[in-house]
Design a protein around this motif. Structure first.
Motif, mmCIF file in Angstrom:
data_model
loop_
_atom_site.group_PDB
_atom_site.id
_atom_site.type_symbol
_atom_site.label_atom_id
_atom_site.label_comp_id
_atom_site.label_asym_id
_atom_site.label_seq_id
_atom_site.Cartn_x
_atom_site.Cartn_y
_atom_site.Cartn_z
ATOM 1 N N ASN A 29 0.858 -1.186 0.000
ATOM 2 C CA ASN A 29 0.000 0.000 0.000
ATOM 3 C C ASN A 29 0.895 1.237 0.000
ATOM 4 O OD1 ASN A 29 -1.828 2.056 0.364
ATOM 5 N ND2 ASN A 29 -2.459 1.441 2.420
ATOM 6 N N GLU A 30 1.017 1.844 -1.152
ATOM 7 C CA GLU A 30 1.905 2.998 -1.295
ATOM 8 C C GLU A 30 1.418 4.196 -0.499
ATOM 9 O OE1 GLU A 30 4.707 4.530 -4.937
ATOM 10 O OE2 GLU A 30 2.698 3.769 -5.385
ATOM 11 N N GLU A 31 0.152 4.178 -0.064
ATOM 12 C CA GLU A 31 -0.419 5.307 0.668
ATOM 13 C C GLU A 31 -0.484 5.044 2.171
ATOM 14 O OE1 GLU A 31 -4.133 6.286 -1.125
ATOM 15 O OE2 GLU A 31 -3.208 6.963 -3.009
ATOM 16 N N ASN A 32 0.104 3.951 2.631
ATOM 17 C CA ASN A 32 0.181 3.719 4.070
ATOM 18 C C ASN A 32 0.939 4.877 4.728
ATOM 19 O OD1 ASN A 32 2.188 2.656 6.345
ATOM 20 N ND2 ASN A 32 0.291 1.462 6.502
ATOM 21 N N GLN A 33 0.393 5.431 5.794
ATOM 22 C CA GLN A 33 0.960 6.653 6.379
ATOM 23 C C GLN A 33 2.398 6.449 6.868
ATOM 24 O OE1 GLN A 33 -0.362 8.107 10.161
ATOM 25 N NE2 GLN A 33 -1.243 6.134 10.809
ATOM 26 N N LYS A 88 5.663 8.291 5.391
ATOM 27 C CA LYS A 88 6.485 9.075 6.314
ATOM 28 C C LYS A 88 7.940 8.611 6.272
ATOM 29 C CE LYS A 88 4.566 9.933 10.264
ATOM 30 N NZ LYS A 88 4.392 11.419 10.261
ATOM 31 N N HIS A 89 8.138 7.273 6.227
ATOM 32 C CA HIS A 89 9.490 6.730 6.241
ATOM 33 C C HIS A 89 10.236 7.081 4.951
ATOM 34 C CE1 HIS A 89 11.750 3.203 8.364
ATOM 35 N NE2 HIS A 89 12.343 4.357 8.519
ATOM 36 N N MET A 90 9.566 6.974 3.824
ATOM 37 C CA MET A 90 10.196 7.329 2.549
ATOM 38 C C MET A 90 10.535 8.816 2.509
ATOM 39 S SD MET A 90 10.830 4.784 0.542
ATOM 40 C CE MET A 90 11.066 5.591 -1.035
ATOM 41 N N ASP A 136 9.456 -5.175 -2.654
ATOM 42 C CA ASP A 136 8.700 -3.968 -3.002
ATOM 43 C C ASP A 136 9.201 -2.792 -2.167
ATOM 44 O OD1 ASP A 136 7.067 -5.146 -4.901
ATOM 45 O OD2 ASP A 136 5.515 -5.683 -3.459
ATOM 46 N N TYR A 137 9.505 -3.072 -0.904
ATOM 47 C CA TYR A 137 9.998 -2.027 -0.016
ATOM 48 C C TYR A 137 11.511 -1.859 -0.139
ATOM 49 C CZ TYR A 137 5.375 -2.527 2.036
ATOM 50 O OH TYR A 137 4.024 -2.587 2.216
ATOM 51 N N TYR A 138 12.239 -2.975 -0.076
ATOM 52 C CA TYR A 138 13.699 -2.894 -0.124
ATOM 53 C C TYR A 138 14.171 -2.146 -1.364
ATOM 54 C CZ TYR A 138 18.612 -4.065 -0.422
ATOM 55 O OH TYR A 138 19.985 -3.961 -0.537
ATOM 56 N N ASP A 139 13.655 -2.493 -2.525
ATOM 57 C CA ASP A 139 14.151 -1.899 -3.772
ATOM 58 C C ASP A 139 13.897 -0.400 -3.824
ATOM 59 O OD1 ASP A 139 15.131 -4.293 -4.671
ATOM 60 O OD2 ASP A 139 13.460 -4.707 -6.028
ATOM 61 N N ARG A 140 12.793 0.045 -3.256
ATOM 62 C CA ARG A 140 12.529 1.492 -3.254
ATOM 63 C C ARG A 140 13.546 2.230 -2.385
ATOM 64 N NH1 ARG A 140 7.889 -0.864 -4.798
ATOM 65 N NH2 ARG A 140 6.398 0.361 -6.038
ATOM 66 N N TYR A 141 13.881 1.668 -1.240
ATOM 67 C CA TYR A 141 14.914 2.284 -0.411
ATOM 68 C C TYR A 141 16.282 2.193 -1.078
ATOM 69 C CZ TYR A 141 11.755 2.842 3.556
ATOM 70 O OH TYR A 141 10.722 3.233 4.373
#
Length: 298
Positions: free
Chosen positions: A120-124, A128-130, A191-196
């Protein structure tokens, strides 16, 4: 890397270490620190601010770097963790902040009816973390790394969402549902790791915040702290397939073996061909890393 005398030499040492090459001595992380006062303006006033105010985190860390000497293979890198296992936040948990850690509140009250875990790309908390990662990257100006946060994987995340005791019963009562949830976490991890990674890497490589490891590619610490509560057969059934998939997608992986109750899984961990390194934590109240009783692990 403004605070390291010879970053090229440090990189070479890390690269050799990942490949298992003997360079004459172990990697050494030694930091000499001067005493200094943190100005009131950048002090955190609450535990939440301590973890979430990226501008103050960056200012405090730059002040620390300016008053530190990085020796051996130590290098400056700032930690932006919102506790250990932030994927739990992205998947619906809420945090409870303390000065020294963050706990995650259970959200899966019935594993048989709880819907699939989805990105969920819109999770708050994810947003916030990104945003924090972007702010810290810009504030670093290339003088220090921003570490990829400790996302954490497999059943450790499921247990954070469901509760460890509940998951222990679930493994006996509905093992297929537990495996399904672990697989959902597996599918979400990158999905998360690659974005970071894509945001925080530079032309040299990337740094993973836990154990401050650097690598010239996709680098991460992996773990299963929940393993202290399960048998070797359960570990091979529930956990090992997940770790093997994860290591195949990483260039440089280090497994965090946490405490005496995790030792029984060491043989299984060593079966992961793609795993590059192992890190042993002795556990609270145990002899330190030089104890002869640990030699067999090394």
């Amino acid at each position: 890397m403004n605070y390291v005398k010879d970053w090229e030499a440090t990189k070479s040492k890390f690269e050799a270490w990942w490949e298992g090459t003997n360079t004459g001595r172990p990697l050494m992380r030694v930091i000499g620190k001067n005493t200094f006062e943190i100005p009131e303006l950048i002090k955190a006033k609450t535990p939440e601010e301590h973890y979430l105010d990226a501008d103050k985190i960056a200012a405090r860390y730059r002040l620390e770097c300016e008053n530190s000497t990085f020796m051996g293979e130590a290098f400056p890198n700032v930690n932006m963790d919102i506790g250990p296992g932030c994927m739990a936040l992205y998947l619906g948990s809420e945090p409870e902040f303390f000065w020294d850690t963050v706990w995650y509140k259970e959200v899966i009250h019935d594993i048989s009816t709880y819907g699939p875990l989805e990105f969920n790309e819109e999770n708050q908390w994810y947003m916030k973390h990104m945003a924090m990662a972007q702010t810290l990257k810009e504030a670093s100006k290339g003088d220090f790394y921003v570490g990829i946060p400790d996302i954490i994987e497999n059943i450790d995340i499921v247990a954070a969402l469901r509760g460890s005791q509940n998951i222990i019963f679930d493994m006996m009562d509905t093992p297929d549902l537990v495996k399904c949830k672990i697989e959902e976490v597996d599918n979400l991890y990158f999905d998360y790791y690659d974005r970071y990674y894509n945001l925080l890497k530079d032309e040299d490589g990337a740094c993973f915040t836990m154990f401050q490891i650097w690598g010239p590619g996709r680098v991460a610490k992996i773990q299963c702290d929940f393993s202290a509560m399960i048998s070797p057969n359960q570990y091979r059934e529930f956990i090992l397939p997940s770790l093997k998939k994860q290591c195949k997608k990483l260039d440089y992986s280090l497994y965090h073996l946490d405490g005496p109750d995790a030792i029984r899984h060491l043989d299984a961990v060593m079966e992961i061909d793609e795993l590059k390194a192992l890190q042993w934590t002795c556990g609270a109240g145990q002899p330190d890393g030089g104890y002869e009783g640990w030699y067999e692990i090394y």
